[in-house]
Design a protein around this motif. Structure first.
Motif, PDB file in Angstrom:
ATOM      1  N   VAL A 195      -5.942 -11.501 -15.219  1.00  0.00           N
ATOM      2  CA  VAL A 195      -6.717 -11.304 -14.001  1.00  0.00           C
ATOM      3  C   VAL A 195      -5.815 -10.712 -12.929  1.00  0.00           C
ATOM      4  N   TYR A 196      -6.319  -9.722 -12.191  1.00  0.00           N
ATOM      5  CA  TYR A 196      -5.552  -9.235 -11.043  1.00  0.00           C
ATOM      6  C   TYR A 196      -6.148  -9.816  -9.774  1.00  0.00           C
ATOM      7  N   SER A 197      -5.286  -9.986  -8.790  1.00  0.00           N
ATOM      8  CA  SER A 197      -5.760 -10.459  -7.492  1.00  0.00           C
ATOM      9  C   SER A 197      -5.021  -9.726  -6.384  1.00  0.00           C
ATOM     10  N   ILE A 198      -5.720  -9.556  -5.277  1.00  0.00           N
ATOM     11  CA  ILE A 198      -5.155  -8.980  -4.070  1.00  0.00           C
ATOM     12  C   ILE A 198      -5.320 -10.018  -2.975  1.00  0.00           C
ATOM     13  N   THR A 199      -4.204 -10.363  -2.334  1.00  0.00           N
ATOM     14  CA  THR A 199      -4.238 -11.337  -1.248  1.00  0.00           C
ATOM     15  C   THR A 199      -3.850 -10.664   0.055  1.00  0.00           C
TER      16      THR A 199
ATOM     17  N   VAL B 207      -8.610 -11.705  -1.474  1.00  0.00           N
ATOM     18  CA  VAL B 207      -9.697 -10.859  -0.984  1.00  0.00           C
ATOM     19  C   VAL B 207     -10.399 -10.120  -2.117  1.00  0.00           C
ATOM     20  N   ILE B 208      -9.701  -9.900  -3.226  1.00  0.00           N
ATOM     21  CA  ILE B 208     -10.286  -9.289  -4.417  1.00  0.00           C
ATOM     22  C   ILE B 208      -9.624  -9.921  -5.632  1.00  0.00           C
ATOM     23  N   SER B 209     -10.437 -10.255  -6.626  1.00  0.00           N
ATOM     24  CA  SER B 209      -9.918 -10.774  -7.885  1.00  0.00           C
ATOM     25  C   SER B 209     -10.859 -10.309  -8.989  1.00  0.00           C
ATOM     26  N   ASP B 210     -10.288  -9.852 -10.104  1.00  0.00           N
ATOM     27  CA  ASP B 210     -11.139  -9.347 -11.176  1.00  0.00           C
ATOM     28  C   ASP B 210     -10.428  -9.470 -12.515  1.00  0.00           C
ATOM     29  N   GLN B 211     -11.229  -9.606 -13.533  1.00  0.00           N
ATOM     30  CA  GLN B 211     -10.739  -9.618 -14.906  1.00  0.00           C
ATOM     31  C   GLN B 211     -11.341  -8.384 -15.584  1.00  0.00           C
TER      32      GLN B 211
ATOM     33  N   TYR C 229      -1.157  -6.315   2.164  1.00  0.00           N
ATOM     34  CA  TYR C 229      -1.735  -7.005   1.020  1.00  0.00           C
ATOM     35  C   TYR C 229      -0.697  -7.144  -0.089  1.00  0.00           C
ATOM     36  N   THR C 230      -0.943  -8.072  -0.991  1.00  0.00           N
ATOM     37  CA  THR C 230      -0.094  -8.257  -2.171  1.00  0.00           C
ATOM     38  C   THR C 230      -0.972  -8.194  -3.408  1.00  0.00           C
ATOM     39  N   PHE C 231      -0.507  -7.438  -4.399  1.00  0.00           N
ATOM     40  CA  PHE C 231      -1.217  -7.287  -5.672  1.00  0.00           C
ATOM     41  C   PHE C 231      -0.427  -8.005  -6.749  1.00  0.00           C
ATOM     42  N   GLU C 232      -1.129  -8.705  -7.631  1.00  0.00           N
ATOM     43  CA  GLU C 232      -0.463  -9.403  -8.737  1.00  0.00           C
ATOM     44  C   GLU C 232      -1.410  -9.507  -9.922  1.00  0.00           C
ATOM     45  N   VAL C 233      -0.856  -9.361 -11.114  1.00  0.00           N
ATOM     46  CA  VAL C 233      -1.581  -9.659 -12.347  1.00  0.00           C
ATOM     47  C   VAL C 233      -1.003 -10.957 -12.872  1.00  0.00           C
ATOM     48  N   GLY C 234      -1.866 -11.919 -13.061  1.00  0.00           N
ATOM     49  CA  GLY C 234      -1.383 -13.218 -13.506  1.00  0.00           C
ATOM     50  C   GLY C 234      -2.294 -13.826 -14.526  1.00  0.00           C
ATOM     51  N   GLY C 235      -2.575 -15.083 -14.332  1.00  0.00           N
ATOM     52  CA  GLY C 235      -3.303 -15.957 -15.235  1.00  0.00           C
ATOM     53  C   GLY C 235      -4.399 -15.336 -16.061  1.00  0.00           C
TER      54      GLY C 235
ATOM     55  N   GLN D 186       4.657  -9.282  -8.367  1.00  0.00           N
ATOM     56  CA  GLN D 186       3.963  -9.202  -7.080  1.00  0.00           C
ATOM     57  C   GLN D 186       4.535  -8.035  -6.293  1.00  0.00           C
ATOM     58  N   GLU D 187       3.662  -7.160  -5.825  1.00  0.00           N
ATOM     59  CA  GLU D 187       4.071  -6.028  -5.004  1.00  0.00           C
ATOM     60  C   GLU D 187       3.180  -5.969  -3.779  1.00  0.00           C
ATOM     61  N   SER D 188       3.780  -5.700  -2.633  1.00  0.00           N
ATOM     62  CA  SER D 188       3.020  -5.598  -1.389  1.00  0.00           C
ATOM     63  C   SER D 188       2.785  -4.139  -1.030  1.00  0.00           C
ATOM     64  N   PHE D 189       1.691  -3.912  -0.310  1.00  0.00           N
ATOM     65  CA  PHE D 189       1.369  -2.578   0.162  1.00  0.00           C
ATOM     66  C   PHE D 189       0.646  -2.688   1.500  1.00  0.00           C
ATOM     67  N   ILE D 190       0.670  -1.594   2.250  1.00  0.00           N
ATOM     68  CA  ILE D 190       0.065  -1.538   3.578  1.00  0.00           C
ATOM     69  C   ILE D 190      -1.107  -0.568   3.545  1.00  0.00           C
ATOM     70  N   VAL D 191      -2.227  -0.999   4.126  1.00  0.00           N
ATOM     71  CA  VAL D 191      -3.353  -0.101   4.354  1.00  0.00           C
ATOM     72  C   VAL D 191      -3.354   0.195   5.847  1.00  0.00           C
ATOM     73  N   HIS D 192      -3.230   1.480   6.187  1.00  0.00           N
ATOM     74  CA  HIS D 192      -3.170   1.903   7.585  1.00  0.00           C
ATOM     75  C   HIS D 192      -4.569   2.141   8.141  1.00  0.00           C
TER      76      HIS D 192
END
Length: 127
Positions: free
Chosen positions: A32-36, A43-47, A66-72, A101-107
């Motif tokens: 599952v990926y998630s964006i926090t 704020v978004i999570s999907d399988q 935001y931070t993106f991660e693929v985990g559980g 975990q990688e962070s990114f910025i939305v301008h």
């Protein structure tokens, strides 16, 4: 509310393309990926659905960090997941695999880019 139009564009927010890859073409097998957001709220999570080598998705977010991660996964048997090293992703210049975990910025202008973490030290504590 984030609205993704049928053509993949977003209303009132930035829309970035998430690219998901799987080396063996069998999909992410339950990962599952998630964006926090910067407050730690998911704020978004999907399988993603199975059976793909490369898949894209429109990700629509307002300005922020935001931070993106693929985990559980939803499986109890870790052997059912296949090799985590076969899974990859990229979004807004950030990329990784399972557990990264990688962070990114939305301008505010709708563009986005990855973040880098700078750690500064002062051995003598004198600034």
């Amino acid at each position: 509310t984030i609205v993704v139009n049928g053509d993949g564009t977003c209303e009132s927010h930035s829309c970035a393309e998430l690219t998901m890859t799987d080396e063996y073409g069998d999909g992410w097998q339950g990962h599952v990926y998630s964006i926090t957001d910067e407050d730690g709220n998911v704020v978004i999570s999907d399988q993603p659905q199975p059976h793909f080598s490369t898949k894209t998705a429109a990700i629509c977010l307002g300005p922020g960090v935001y931070t993106f991660e693929v985990g559980g996964d939803d499986f109890d048997d870790d052997d059912a997941l296949g090799s985590p090293s076969e899974i990859g992703w990229s979004l807004c210049g950030a990329s990784g695999g399972v557990g990264v975990q990688e962070s990114f910025i939305v301008h505010s202008d709708g563009t986005c880019n990855s973040c880098a973490e700078l750690t500064m030290t002062d051995e003598y504590g004198d600034g």
